[in-house]
Design a protein around this motif. Structure first.
Motif, PDB file in Angstrom:
ATOM      1  N   LEU A   1      29.141  13.127  -7.772  1.00  0.00           N
ATOM      2  CA  LEU A   1      30.127  12.295  -8.081  1.00  0.00           C
ATOM      3  C   LEU A   1      31.117  12.528  -6.801  1.00  0.00           C
ATOM      4  O   LEU A   1      31.870  11.584  -6.454  1.00  0.00           O
ATOM      5  CB  LEU A   1      31.072  12.596  -9.082  1.00  0.00           C
ATOM      6  CG  LEU A   1      30.242  11.880 -10.530  1.00  0.00           C
ATOM      7  CD1 LEU A   1      31.109  12.397 -11.613  1.00  0.00           C
ATOM      8  CD2 LEU A   1      30.001  10.548 -10.449  1.00  0.00           C
ATOM      9  N   ASP A   2      31.356  13.539  -6.110  1.00  0.00           N
ATOM     10  CA  ASP A   2      32.144  13.884  -4.955  1.00  0.00           C
ATOM     11  C   ASP A   2      31.549  13.051  -3.745  1.00  0.00           C
ATOM     12  O   ASP A   2      32.167  13.091  -2.756  1.00  0.00           O
ATOM     13  CB  ASP A   2      32.121  15.311  -4.717  1.00  0.00           C
ATOM     14  CG  ASP A   2      33.122  15.889  -5.835  1.00  0.00           C
ATOM     15  OD1 ASP A   2      33.623  15.360  -6.601  1.00  0.00           O
ATOM     16  OD2 ASP A   2      32.491  17.120  -6.140  1.00  0.00           O
ATOM     17  N   TYR A   3      30.349  12.577  -3.811  1.00  0.00           N
ATOM     18  CA  TYR A   3      29.770  11.838  -2.494  1.00  0.00           C
ATOM     19  C   TYR A   3      29.555  10.357  -2.445  1.00  0.00           C
ATOM     20  O   TYR A   3      28.571   9.905  -2.071  1.00  0.00           O
ATOM     21  CB  TYR A   3      28.487  12.692  -2.185  1.00  0.00           C
ATOM     22  CG  TYR A   3      28.637  14.035  -2.006  1.00  0.00           C
ATOM     23  CD1 TYR A   3      28.750  14.565  -0.514  1.00  0.00           C
ATOM     24  CD2 TYR A   3      28.585  15.151  -2.871  1.00  0.00           C
ATOM     25  CE1 TYR A   3      28.893  15.935  -0.339  1.00  0.00           C
ATOM     26  CE2 TYR A   3      28.994  16.479  -2.418  1.00  0.00           C
ATOM     27  CZ  TYR A   3      28.973  16.800  -1.170  1.00  0.00           C
ATOM     28  OH  TYR A   3      29.254  18.103  -0.894  1.00  0.00           O
ATOM     29  N   LEU A   4      30.250   9.704  -3.403  1.00  0.00           N
ATOM     30  CA  LEU A   4      30.210   8.290  -3.770  1.00  0.00           C
ATOM     31  C   LEU A   4      30.334   7.348  -2.590  1.00  0.00           C
ATOM     32  O   LEU A   4      29.950   6.343  -2.586  1.00  0.00           O
ATOM     33  CB  LEU A   4      30.942   7.836  -4.892  1.00  0.00           C
ATOM     34  CG  LEU A   4      30.440   8.440  -6.170  1.00  0.00           C
ATOM     35  CD1 LEU A   4      31.489   8.140  -7.379  1.00  0.00           C
ATOM     36  CD2 LEU A   4      29.087   8.136  -6.902  1.00  0.00           C
ATOM     37  N   ASP A   5      31.173   7.863  -1.425  1.00  0.00           N
ATOM     38  CA  ASP A   5      31.674   6.974  -0.592  1.00  0.00           C
ATOM     39  C   ASP A   5      30.431   6.489   0.225  1.00  0.00           C
ATOM     40  O   ASP A   5      30.495   5.444   0.925  1.00  0.00           O
ATOM     41  CB  ASP A   5      32.482   7.899   0.374  1.00  0.00           C
ATOM     42  CG  ASP A   5      33.650   8.179  -0.380  1.00  0.00           C
ATOM     43  OD1 ASP A   5      34.021   7.778  -1.561  1.00  0.00           O
ATOM     44  OD2 ASP A   5      34.634   8.773   0.332  1.00  0.00           O
ATOM     45  N   ASN A   6      29.442   7.216   0.427  1.00  0.00           N
ATOM     46  CA  ASN A   6      28.359   6.959   1.360  1.00  0.00           C
ATOM     47  C   ASN A   6      27.040   6.279   0.549  1.00  0.00           C
ATOM     48  O   ASN A   6      25.943   6.454   1.225  1.00  0.00           O
ATOM     49  CB  ASN A   6      27.940   8.228   2.195  1.00  0.00           C
ATOM     50  CG  ASN A   6      28.949   8.704   2.963  1.00  0.00           C
ATOM     51  OD1 ASN A   6      29.764   7.905   3.578  1.00  0.00           O
ATOM     52  ND2 ASN A   6      28.849   9.931   3.151  1.00  0.00           N
ATOM     53  N   MET A   7      27.238   5.932  -0.773  1.00  0.00           N
ATOM     54  CA  MET A   7      26.179   5.579  -1.613  1.00  0.00           C
ATOM     55  C   MET A   7      26.286   4.130  -1.587  1.00  0.00           C
ATOM     56  O   MET A   7      27.190   3.423  -1.762  1.00  0.00           O
ATOM     57  CB  MET A   7      26.094   6.284  -2.962  1.00  0.00           C
ATOM     58  CG  MET A   7      26.033   7.889  -2.896  1.00  0.00           C
ATOM     59  SD  MET A   7      26.091   8.597  -4.262  1.00  0.00           S
ATOM     60  CE  MET A   7      24.430   8.136  -5.281  1.00  0.00           C
ATOM     61  N   SER A   8      25.130   3.322  -1.682  1.00  0.00           N
ATOM     62  CA  SER A   8      25.187   1.951  -2.034  1.00  0.00           C
ATOM     63  C   SER A   8      25.270   1.582  -3.389  1.00  0.00           C
ATOM     64  O   SER A   8      25.117   2.435  -4.278  1.00  0.00           O
ATOM     65  CB  SER A   8      23.573   1.260  -1.347  1.00  0.00           C
ATOM     66  OG  SER A   8      22.487   1.918  -2.116  1.00  0.00           O
ATOM     67  N   PRO A   9      25.476   0.488  -3.721  1.00  0.00           N
ATOM     68  CA  PRO A   9      25.772   0.022  -5.095  1.00  0.00           C
ATOM     69  C   PRO A   9      24.372   0.328  -6.069  1.00  0.00           C
ATOM     70  O   PRO A   9      24.678   0.861  -7.014  1.00  0.00           O
ATOM     71  CB  PRO A   9      25.721  -1.684  -5.058  1.00  0.00           C
ATOM     72  CG  PRO A   9      26.407  -1.701  -3.691  1.00  0.00           C
ATOM     73  CD  PRO A   9      25.587  -0.691  -2.575  1.00  0.00           C
ATOM     74  N   GLN A  10      23.129   0.110  -5.481  1.00  0.00           N
ATOM     75  CA  GLN A  10      21.907   0.551  -6.321  1.00  0.00           C
ATOM     76  C   GLN A  10      21.978   1.892  -6.475  1.00  0.00           C
ATOM     77  O   GLN A  10      21.532   2.484  -7.663  1.00  0.00           O
ATOM     78  CB  GLN A  10      20.678  -0.096  -5.595  1.00  0.00           C
ATOM     79  CG  GLN A  10      19.545   0.152  -6.331  1.00  0.00           C
ATOM     80  CD  GLN A  10      19.330  -0.535  -7.701  1.00  0.00           C
ATOM     81  OE1 GLN A  10      20.347  -1.641  -7.997  1.00  0.00           O
ATOM     82  NE2 GLN A  10      18.486  -0.476  -8.344  1.00  0.00           N
ATOM     83  N   GLN A  11      22.146   2.631  -5.607  1.00  0.00           N
ATOM     84  CA  GLN A  11      22.291   4.028  -5.690  1.00  0.00           C
ATOM     85  C   GLN A  11      23.356   4.582  -6.767  1.00  0.00           C
ATOM     86  O   GLN A  11      23.214   5.603  -7.513  1.00  0.00           O
ATOM     87  CB  GLN A  11      22.528   4.912  -4.511  1.00  0.00           C
ATOM     88  CG  GLN A  11      21.295   4.757  -3.307  1.00  0.00           C
ATOM     89  CD  GLN A  11      21.712   4.838  -1.958  1.00  0.00           C
ATOM     90  OE1 GLN A  11      22.678   5.279  -1.635  1.00  0.00           O
ATOM     91  NE2 GLN A  11      20.683   4.875  -1.087  1.00  0.00           N
ATOM     92  N   ILE A  12      24.492   3.942  -6.649  1.00  0.00           N
ATOM     93  CA  ILE A  12      25.556   4.554  -7.513  1.00  0.00           C
ATOM     94  C   ILE A  12      25.114   3.990  -9.043  1.00  0.00           C
ATOM     95  O   ILE A  12      25.535   4.729  -9.891  1.00  0.00           O
ATOM     96  CB  ILE A  12      27.033   3.517  -7.453  1.00  0.00           C
ATOM     97  CG1 ILE A  12      27.456   4.092  -5.743  1.00  0.00           C
ATOM     98  CG2 ILE A  12      27.973   3.665  -8.169  1.00  0.00           C
ATOM     99  CD1 ILE A  12      28.431   3.258  -5.267  1.00  0.00           C
ATOM    100  N   ARG A  13      24.220   2.751  -9.142  1.00  0.00           N
ATOM    101  CA  ARG A  13      24.014   2.451 -10.588  1.00  0.00           C
ATOM    102  C   ARG A  13      23.038   3.514 -10.887  1.00  0.00           C
ATOM    103  O   ARG A  13      23.092   3.960 -12.224  1.00  0.00           O
ATOM    104  CB  ARG A  13      23.441   1.082 -10.502  1.00  0.00           C
ATOM    105  CG  ARG A  13      24.189  -0.260 -10.031  1.00  0.00           C
ATOM    106  CD  ARG A  13      23.299  -1.481 -10.418  1.00  0.00           C
ATOM    107  NE  ARG A  13      23.993  -2.633  -9.577  1.00  0.00           N
ATOM    108  CZ  ARG A  13      23.852  -2.992  -8.480  1.00  0.00           C
ATOM    109  NH1 ARG A  13      23.289  -2.417  -7.786  1.00  0.00           N
ATOM    110  NH2 ARG A  13      24.706  -4.005  -8.233  1.00  0.00           N
ATOM    111  N   LYS A  14      22.267   3.994 -10.301  1.00  0.00           N
ATOM    112  CA  LYS A  14      21.199   5.048 -10.573  1.00  0.00           C
ATOM    113  C   LYS A  14      21.957   6.498 -10.964  1.00  0.00           C
ATOM    114  O   LYS A  14      21.592   7.038 -12.146  1.00  0.00           O
ATOM    115  CB  LYS A  14      20.238   5.333  -9.490  1.00  0.00           C
ATOM    116  CG  LYS A  14      19.296   4.338  -9.363  1.00  0.00           C
ATOM    117  CD  LYS A  14      18.376   4.520  -8.011  1.00  0.00           C
ATOM    118  CE  LYS A  14      17.444   3.397  -7.680  1.00  0.00           C
ATOM    119  NZ  LYS A  14      16.596   3.514  -6.420  1.00  0.00           N
TER     120      LYS A  14
END
Length: 1445
Positions: A516-529
């Motif tokens: 959760l500390d590395y959400l900045d560099n993640m795409s929406p689909q990756q955040i969903r997963k």
């Protein structure tokens, strides 16, 4: 290894049997020293001489006593016998006395047991242990032969007595006397005797006698006993293990070892599992560097360890393999099998760790396998073992695995079976396996990354808790790496692990929570997963309640939602909706994650509603955030993951909000200062009552634009909430899915939205387009985009309704979409730097906002397309037949930008205004896969089948609509999910991160299986359309007498139908190339798909075999080759046929047909101008590769092109082409040249001779290869462009290297028998190397860095060739034929290059005056090679070789 331990135990047992009685006697002496011992009273020579020498014989159970040291005793007895007056007769008397004495079994036993020593230990000059009397006598040379004879005469008495009353095995005790003798006087006689004894002994003693041989015989007897044992091995297979064990310890001739090894390997499949470790140890021990590869190849073919696992275990369900149940299911027998397999792998590990030749040979043997079906579980296990045991081979193993994975040879099923069967062996290598997975994760190839994730997955599944923790930690590290491919695959792997074993993942949840500390560099689909993984761990009732994870998720989501930074707000929306999906999951459809849960409680329902209200309130101030919330919530409902109780609490609110925001009364015309008059357009019914409704689009867009510019609000108070038209389609999608779910698919409650009009203005530009301002044009473009997206979403909603009335209205909306697209193209063509309103609202789309207009980019592509293609032609590499990249975006459109001279009559004004909407696909709403059921309708039947072809009759929706649907299906339905997903080779192909998945968020909700099933259902109508298009082109060709660009042809229709043709072939190829068809669960789907194709030829036939279905499908598809309209369609047809070929078990006829079709396409005259412009270098390269790879004779095909096609091209005018191969022009010559050179080098590299007959065949092909190579090398004098010279330098060196490695050994072998043939071949090859030397000189004189970087390595290779030829001549006693000279530097035309060193070159390069005693040809050849050597002196120091072009 187990057997070796048993043997060691046996030897210890023998020694104990020999020494234990002595120990017992010593103990008796200690305890019963007062008991007197009876001496032997016999006064024969034997007893006297022993007593004289210091040994006293005892009777009964007493030990013989040795009064002196053992060496002193032997020396005294030897001297006594040697100096005796009756020597050598005294020896016979002595032995006769021994024979008489040992007739008594007790006496004989005492003589075999160790003697009792009477002197103190300190006084002993010899060893600390006492030998037996027999062993002492055997140490005396003059007695040894007679004693041995006596023992072998005595031994048969005890052969069939397993154990004496005192527990001593006499045969073993007798044989033990012969071990470790200081000297064997007559080794040959001893060998004969012991082999005779082995032949008559019972089986249990044979084993012991054989294993004792290395300890009995001297080195000089190893050869004889080895031959005897090899003969015995053929006669008695029960002694295989001890014999092989002994042979491993003997110094034997390599030929004998090879013979025994071949015998053993022929019986390998029938040996007992217990014997396998020893047998494999012998085979690996006998390997030599020369035969290592051959032996290992045979070993891996015959050794299949699947039979080592009991059937009950092998057939067990994988679910039983989890945790506790793995080891106990098969009982003791299974445990024994596993122990033997473990020992076997221990033997192999030891061999590959300490024997470099074995590990290298094993790698080469596996690397040489070129078929997925030939790869075994054992192969993959060996690669992992070598990787873990030999650190020096890690890079090599990684390279082999990468190549295998890229080629599709190692599949998931093979890896799963490897872990399933050999997990006990692999679990000790867990750190190495994780290290390998980590290395594979760093690849750019998605298939390789996926294989690394499978290593993690199965390591987690089959290994212990510690390894599971390491797996999760490694995956979390990959997720936090920031590399898109790593993040995607690692999250997918974590998601699988959560489903696979949630309780085990629960123990490692703290690691996952750290992401959760590395959400900045993640795409929406990756955040969903990620949020889905955490929500599963937090709310799944299968594991204990994880309140700390829930608390952390609530904190993160609330923090993100309240953020003023737009990006973080979107992250909060995605996380909140994902968490709602798990909190309020539909419990009526029980899954692994929800099993055992109760219905949604009122408290839970309240929590869900509260969270949704929070999301809605935090996002309502931002249209993009609101739209994303609607889309995310809609996806949740579409997946049927939300309980109806939770849906009911928010459904009415959704309905009311939509109605209040976007729906107005039809009779109330909006008032305001609008730039254009507002009209209600595209209504499907006449409203005569005030009850009608309309979608309030133009006023909302106008208000938004003015709000953006800071203008005054129209018809709305400044304090009122701003309703954005961006939310229209997302909000409607949420509404219709909510209604659909609540009413089981019935949309009557909102069916008024299907036919209601939209408040717009007149959209057709007409003459006013030129007078519009830029802002007005942009406003109109936005209005049309929003209208198109509204209609697309309406079609998505109502396409599955059964009512004929609704279906008719859906068809009408489809026509509206096509009409609006035509209008939009006109506006876009004159509107520069325009950015459409977003239609997809995740982060990737918002980042996509173009920095320059898409229209401008399209124009730039138009202008620079030719030059870019030309540059790429120089640098292009060989394409895989399955590569789909830029071709998908360069296909024929109804108004293509790369139109040739064929379309000049249609150009006019429209050519200037042509815009491809494909560039704007990210700004259109996505079409659901279910929409494509519209393809069942008739589009172009009468239009195509009309024989007059002068009318424009169209019943159905028309060809314009057909191209719309097949384009969308080929791009979204199959290529993106089933083909481009797994087959896109590299993640760095797109400059904009994540761009490849824009507009496919709905599709990502479905699995590949679901999409493939949907497309299979569409195969029948697609085949109908394909056949209709085929008929169209057939009629077109017959009308114009096979001239495509005839005077009566309608250009626009031609391009529309060509594009339809190509897209349909693309759909076919995408579907059947799907890798999922290889999985057992999808076999029925494959049968259904093939059944549709074969049913077009033979309708009504059922239950056909797979091979029959493949053959009929292949025959059906190849019938379309006559109507192919362009080269790209031809390439897709060939690729589709290749996919069918790959699935066939009888590929030969199909392979020949593919080669024939490819040649026909290369020899076809394509429409005017296309052979120069629209046949791209990549497509031509791919087609030519396919032709040469599938033809029966590559060399003859190359000879035809180089010997027939190229001369025709040379003699033709500048802009003409070859008459035989019309695709061969001066522009495309470099493609033909490069492919032919590469295939020629590959052919020579694959030449191998096994038998004499093979040698003749290989020699014939070698002659052809050298001839073809000479023809190709000679062409660069005519075509001397840099790409041609570059290809010649690169592949020239590779060709010479292949000649050195593969062909020179054959010439060595064939020189004496086929002398003249070898000389002729070398003479031809000499001419080739001469041309290469000229090319090196040309490169240096022109100082072309791209060419000169290949020169040093090429000259080094030529020098190696000189040395190799010289070695061959010396080997065949023809050294005098070797002629050495300096070769002058010359250019491509053969002119001498004048340099500073030219005066020093005094040797003449001509061989006309040179001859030798062997052959003039040979002298010329060797002179040439040495000329290359002389030229080597001037080479530059070292430019690193770069194989890339």
């Amino acid at each position: 290894q187990n057997h070796v331990r048993n043997r060691l135990d046996l030897e210890k047992g023998e020694e104990s049997e020999e020494e234990n009685p002595r120990m017992q006697a010593l103990s008796k002496k200690t305890k019963k020293s007062h008991i007197p011992k009876e001496d032997e009273e016999n006064d024969n020579v034997f007893v006297k001489l022993l007593k004289t020498s210091g040994l006293i014989l005892k009777t009964g159970e007493s030990q013989n006593q040795l009064a002196v040291d053992q060496i002193v005793f032997q020396k005294k007895l030897f001297q006594t016998l040697r100096k005796h007056s009756s020597y050598p007769k005294i020896i016979e008397e002595f032995v006769s006395g021994l024979e008489s004495y040992i007739e008594d079994q007790d006496n004989f036993r005492n003589c075999l047991l160790s003697c009792e020593r009477l002197q103190d230990e300190e006084a002993s000059m010899g060893t600390s242990y006492s030998k037996s009397l027999i062993k002492l006598l055997l140490g005396i040379d003059i007695l040894q032969p007679a004693i041995i004879k006596t023992l072998f005469e005595k031994l048969p008495e005890f052969l069939f007595i397993k154990m004496n009353s005192d527990g001593i095995n006499m045969p073993r005790l007798i044989i033990s006397q012969l071990k470790w003798l200081d000297k064997v006087v007559d080794g040959k006689d001893l060998t004969t005797k012991i082999m005779q004894l082995i032949s008559i002994a019972p089986e249990y003693l044979q084993h012991d006698f054989v294993t004792s041989l290395p300890e009995i015989l001297g080195d000089s007897q190893h050869a004889d006993v080895g031959k005897e044992l090899s003969d015995l091995l053929m006669e008695n297979t029960s002694l295989t293990v001890p014999i092989l064990d002994v042979l491993s310890s003997l110094k034997l001739d390599l030929n004998l070892l090879s013979k025994v090894r071949q015998l053993v390997m022929s019986k390998l499949s029938s040996v007992r599992l217990d014997d396998l470790p020893v047998i494999i140890k012998f085979i690996l021990h006998s390997v030599t560097p020369t035969d290592a590869l051959e032996v290992i190849s045979q070993l891996r073919e015959q050794l299949d360890l699947q039979h080592c696992i009991l059937p009950s275990r092998f057939q067990a369900s994988q679910s039983k393999m989890k945790s506790k149940g793995r080891a106990s299911s098969s009982g003791n027998q299974d445990s024994s099998s596993r122990d033997c397999v473990t020992l076997l792998f221990d033997v192999i590990k030891s061999a590959v760790r300490y024997e470099k030749i074995i590990s290298e040979a094993w790698i080469k043997a596996i690397e040489s396998i070129n078929s997925a079906s030939e790869h075994k579980i054992f192969d993959l296990a060996m690669l992992l073992i070598i990787y873990s045991t030999n650190t020096q081979t890690k890079k090599c193993i990684e390279r082999v695995l990468r190549n295998k994975i890229r080629s599709g040879f190692i599949e998931e099923q093979l890896l799963q079976s490897t872990f399933f069967i050999h997990y006990l062996v692999l679990k000790d290598m867990c750190p190495s396996i994780l290290s390998l997975a980590q290395s594979l994760f760093h690849s750019f190839d998605q298939n390789i990354i996926s294989f690394g994730s499978l290593l993690y997955k199965y390591s987690f599944k089959f290994f212990d808790t510690y390894c599971q923790q390491e797996v999760v930690g490694a995956l979390v590290t990959h997720v936090c790496s920031g590399n898109e491919a790593e993040v995607d695959t690692a999250l997918d792997a974590l998601l699988e692990l959560v489903v696979l074993n949630p309780s085990a993942m629960k123990l490692n949840a703290v690691f996952v929570k750290g992401i959760l500390d590395y959400l900045d560099n993640m795409s929406p689909q990756q955040i969903r997963k990620l949020f889905y993984i955490l929500s599963t761990l937090a709310f799944s009732k299968q594991v204990e309640t994880s309140s700390h994870i829930q608390d952390d998720m609530h904190l993160v989501i609330r923090k993100q939602l309240s953020s003023t930074i737009f990006k973080y707000k979107l992250i909060g929306i995605i996380g909140a909706v994902t968490m709602v999906g798990m909190m309020a999951a539909d419990r009526s459809r029980s899954t692994n994650l929800t099993q055992g849960r109760t219905d949604l409680s009122n408290e839970q329902c309240t929590q869900v509603t509260t969270l949704l209200q929070l999301v809605h309130s935090c996002s309502q101030q931002s249209p993009q955030a609101s739209a994303l919330y609607y889309d995310e919530f809609a996806n949740l409902i579409q997946g049927r993951k939300l309980a109806l109780k939770a849906l009911e609490s928010v459904g009415q609110t959704i309905f009311n909000d939509f109605q209040d925001s976007f729906v107005v009364d039809f009779c109330v015309v909006p008032e305001g200062d609008f730039p254009f008059p507002v009209k209600a357009l595209y209504g499907l019914e006449e409203y005569s009552t005030p009850d009608g409704i309309a979608v309030n689009l133009l006023p909302l867009l106008f208000c938004q634009e003015y709000a953006k510019d800071g203008g005054r609000m129209t018809s709305q108070e400044s304090g009122q909430k701003l309703v954005s038209p961006l939310c229209l389609t997302p909000h409607f999608r949420l509404l219709r899915l909510c209604v659909e779910r609540q009413h089981n698919g019935n949309l009557e409650e909102i069916d008024g939205l299907l036919d209601c009009p939209v408040f717009l203005t007149d959209l057709e530009p007409g003459e006013r387009l030129k007078s519009m301002s830029a802002k007005e044009r942009e406003f109109m473009c936005s209005l049309i985009f929003l209208t198109l997206n509204w209609f697309r979403e309406v079609v998505n909603a109502f396409c599955q309704q059964i009512s004929p009335e609704m279906k008719g209205k859906v068809f009408t909306r489809l026509k509206h979409i096509v009409e609006l697209q035509k209008i939009l193209e006109k506006y876009l063509a004159v509107t520069s730097d325009y950015v459409p309103p977003p239609a997809n609202f995740d982060l990737e789309t918002l980042d996509l906002t173009p920095h320059t207009s898409t229209a401008s980019l399209a124009k730039i592509r138009k202008k620079g397309n030719t030059g870019g293609r030309k540059r790429k032609a120089d640098d292009s590499k060989t394409l895989s037949p399955d590569t789909l990249s830029k071709e998908d975006n360069s296909e024929c459109d109804p108004t293509p930008s790369d139109r040739s001279q064929l379309s000049k009559e249609f150009a006019g004004k429209e050519e200037k205004t042509a815009v491809s909407l494909q560039n704007y696909h990210a700004f259109f709403r996505e079409l659901d896969i279910e929409v494509f059921s519209i393809l069942h309708c008739n589009f172009v039947t009468k239009f195509i089948l009309d024989t007059e072809m002068h009318t424009e009759v169209s019943d159905g929706l028309g060809s314009q609509n057909l191209i719309f649907w097949v384009k969308n299906l080929s791009w979204s339905g199959i290529l993106r999910k089933c083909i481009l997903g797994p087959h896109l080779k590299r993640y760095r192909w797109s400059k904009n991160k994540g761009n490849r998945d824009i507009g496919f968020s709905h599709l990502r909700q479905k699995s590949s299986q679901e999409i493939a099933h949907c497309v299979v259902q569409l195969l029948t109508p697609i085949c109908n359309h394909l056949e209709n298009i085929h008929n169209y082109f057939q009629c077109l060709a017959s009308e114009n007498h096979d001239v495509v660009d005839g005077p009566g042809m309608k250009v626009q229709e031609y391009y529309i139908m060509s594009s339809c043709y190509q897209r349909i072939l693309q759909i076919f190829h995408g579907l059947f190339a799907w890798s999922g068809f290889s999985r057992p669960e999808n076999y029925n789907l494959l049968y259904s798909a093939l059944g549709v194709l074969s049913g077009r030829l033979k309708p009504g036939e059922r239950d056909q075999a797979l091979e029959e279905l493949l053959s009929q499908s292949f025959h059906y598809l190849q019938n379309f080759h006559q109507s192919i309209p362009n080269f790209q369609c031809a390439l897709y047809l060939i690729r589709f046929l290749m996919v069918i070929l790959e699935k066939s078990r009888v590929p030969a006829p199909k392979k020949e047909r593919i080669a024939s079709l490819a040649r026909q396409f290369l020899c076809r005259v394509w429409p005017s101008g296309e052979k120069e412009k629209n046949v791209s270098n990549d497509q031509l390269h791919a087609m030519l590769c396919i032709y040469l790879e599938h033809t029966d004779s590559v060399l003859k095909a190359i000879e035809e092109i180089a010997g027939v096609g190229v001369p025709e091209l040379i003699s033709s005018p500048k802009d003409a082409s070859s008459s035989t191969f019309p695709t061969l022009t001066r522009h495309t010559f470099v493609i033909f040249f490069r492919v032919m050179m590469a295939e020629l080098e590959k052919t020579v590299k694959g030449l191998q001779a096994g038998t004499a007959a093979d040698s003749q065949k290989v020699f014939f092909f070698l002659n052809l290869s050298c001839g073809d190579y000479f023809i190709l090398c000679g062409l660069f004098n005519v075509f001397d462009s840099r790409p041609v010279l570059h290809a010649c330098l690169k592949y020239g060196r590779l060709f010479v290297e292949a000649f050195l490695k593969q062909c020179m050994p054959l010439l060595d072998f064939s020189f004496r028998k086929h002398r003249e043939d070898v000389l002729s071949l070398l003479e031809t090859f000499q001419l080739n190397t001469r041309l290469l030397h000229h090319l090196c000189g040309h490169s240096k004189i022109h100082q072309d860095m791209r060419l000169t970087k290949h020169v040093p390595l090429l000259k080094k290779t030529l020098e190696l060739l000189v040395c190799r030829v010289k070695a061959m001549l010396i080997l065949n006693n023809c050294r005098e034929a070797f002629w050495l000279g300096n070769l002058k530097n010359r250019d491509l035309q053969g002119e001498e290059i004048i340099s500073q060193n030219s005066q020093e070159s005094t040797a003449d390069e001509s061989e006309d005056d040179t001859s030798s005693q062997v052959s003039k040809s040979k002298a010329r050849e060797d002179g040439e090679e040495d000329q290359a050597s002389a030229g080597e002196k001037e080479q530059d120091s070292d430019e690193s070789y770069d194989d890339s072009e």
